[in-house]
Design an enzyme around this catalytic site. Structure first.
Site, PDB file in Angstrom:
ATOM      1  N   ASN A 100       8.027 -26.159  16.529  1.00 16.97           N
ATOM      2  CA  ASN A 100       7.508 -25.118  15.630  1.00 16.97           C
ATOM      3  C   ASN A 100       6.314 -25.590  14.794  1.00 16.97           C
ATOM      4  OD1 ASN A 100       9.510 -22.950  16.121  1.00 16.97           O
ATOM      5  ND2 ASN A 100      10.930 -24.507  15.393  1.00 16.97           N
ATOM      6  N   SER A 134       2.445 -29.827   3.174  1.00 14.98           N
ATOM      7  CA  SER A 134       3.549 -29.929   2.207  1.00 14.98           C
ATOM      8  C   SER A 134       3.490 -31.214   1.399  1.00 14.98           C
ATOM      9  CB  SER A 134       4.874 -29.899   2.972  1.00 14.98           C
ATOM     10  OG  SER A 134       5.951 -30.256   2.133  1.00 14.98           O
ATOM     11  N   TYR A 184      10.081 -33.744   8.853  1.00 14.92           N
ATOM     12  CA  TYR A 184       9.326 -32.538   8.497  1.00 14.92           C
ATOM     13  C   TYR A 184       7.958 -32.944   7.896  1.00 14.92           C
ATOM     14  CZ  TYR A 184       7.968 -28.804   5.228  1.00 14.92           C
ATOM     15  OH  TYR A 184       7.258 -27.878   4.501  1.00 14.92           O
ATOM     16  N   LYS A 192       3.983 -32.270   9.106  1.00 14.50           N
ATOM     17  CA  LYS A 192       2.900 -31.720   8.281  1.00 14.50           C
ATOM     18  C   LYS A 192       1.687 -32.654   8.307  1.00 14.50           C
ATOM     19  CE  LYS A 192       4.692 -27.887   7.258  1.00 14.50           C
ATOM     20  NZ  LYS A 192       4.084 -26.629   7.690  1.00 14.50           N
TER      21      LYS A 192
END
Ligand code: NAI
Ligand SMILES: O=C1O[C@H](COP(=O)(O)O)[C@@H](O)[C@H](O)[C@H]1O
EC number: 1.1.1.388
Length: 257
Positions: free
Chosen positions: A84, A109, A146, A150
């Site tokens: 994703n 982020s 995660y 980013k």
């Protein structure tokens, strides 16, 4: 001047903040894999960002892209962020470059740099008296997979700027909450992004002229450890909110002038 903007991840929280402030300001094409729940300010495309044909079609006639779609969970597993967040971002950048889109704003982020928050720096780092600031020139230092995804998105943006001439701004978003800053969470108060500052910041990403930028997306919080200098200088961002005005409360606190 109103521009044609493709907003991916439009059905999510950041999308809600952006459309809440800017619905009338631009011509919107909205994209999300989840269908819309209510009236929308523009055409809504239900598609997955890893579907290259659908994303290519959605780019037709678009001036600027705000790319939010992805797995936002700091604890997201590798297979999800790989699909994703990394594959999805590459698909969006590639289609934007192919379609001759001018600008892409990428939702990065705080977790891309979360490991600057070392044990010896925290919790002082989250407090007003501490003057340590990250300014966007530092190398990524992700705090989870995660955050790695980013950082990869930021690097994809760099590549598509250098090789394909896209204007790219990576916004390292802090902690977006509606109405008031997080309660009993110093880190969240230090990196709070209010809904109206979020909308204004992404409006500046659509309107400003830039090459490749990494900026921090937070309100002007007294507790901040992220510099707002690049967002102010490169984009003309002028935040209006500050978590200190709430003093850990849900309502705005009156302070002496
Ligand atoms: N909310 C926050 O405080 C922060 C958000 N971000 C980033 O901002 C972006 C938006 O975050 P939120 O709005 O909070 O998350 P959210 O989960 O509320 O919204 C994300 C949206 O993207 C869509 N989506 C996810 N994967 C997709 C795919 N493969 N194809 C099409 N649509 C897909 C989801 O259906 C959802 O509507 C994310 O990239 C997140 O990493 C970054 C830092 C802080
Ligand atoms: O990137 C993100 O960061 C915010 C803040 O992180 P947290 O670990 O302090 O909650 C998070 O709320 C958001 O879901 C995420 O996408």
């Amino acid at each position: 001047m109103a521009q044609s903007v493709l907003l991916t991840g439009a059905a999510g929280r950041v999308g809600e903040a952006i459309l809440g402030g800017l619905a009338e300001e631009h011509e919107w094409r909205l994209l999300d894999r989840d269908p819309p729940t209510g009236d929308q300010p523009g055409e809504f495309v239900v598609a997955d960002i890893t579907d290259a044909d659908a994303v290519r079609e959605a780019m037709d006639g678009i001036d600027a892209v705000i790319h939010l779609a992805g797995d936002p969970r700091p604890e997201a597993p590798w297979d999800s962020v790989l699909t994703n967040n990394i594959d999805g971002a590459q698909t969006v950048f590639e289609a934007a470059a192919d379609a001759g889109v001018e600008k892409v704003a990428f939702a990065s982020s705080n977790h891309a740099v979360g490991n600057y928050e070392t044990d010896d720096r925290t919790p002082d780092l989250y407090r007003t008296h501490d003057d340590y600031l990250l300014d966007g020139t530092e190398l990524p230092r992700p705090s989870n997979l995660y955050g790695v995804s980013k950082a990869a998105g930021e690097t994809l943006g760099r590549y598509y700027h250098d090789e394909h001439d896209l204007s790219v701004v990576c916004v390292r978003i802090g902690n977006l909450t509606e109405g008031h800053p997080p309660i009993d969470y110093e880190r969240g108060q230090a990196m709070w992004l209010s809904y109206r500052d979020c909308a204004h910041l992404f409006d500046r990403c659509i309107r400003a002229d830039y090459d490749y930028e990494i900026v921090y997306g937070i309100s002007d919080n007294d507790r901040k450890y992220y510099s707002l200098e690049r967002a102010r200088d490169a984009l003309g961002y002028e935040p209006r909110d500050n978590s200190a005005d709430f003093d850990g409360e849900e309502r705005l606190v009156e302070r002496d002038a």
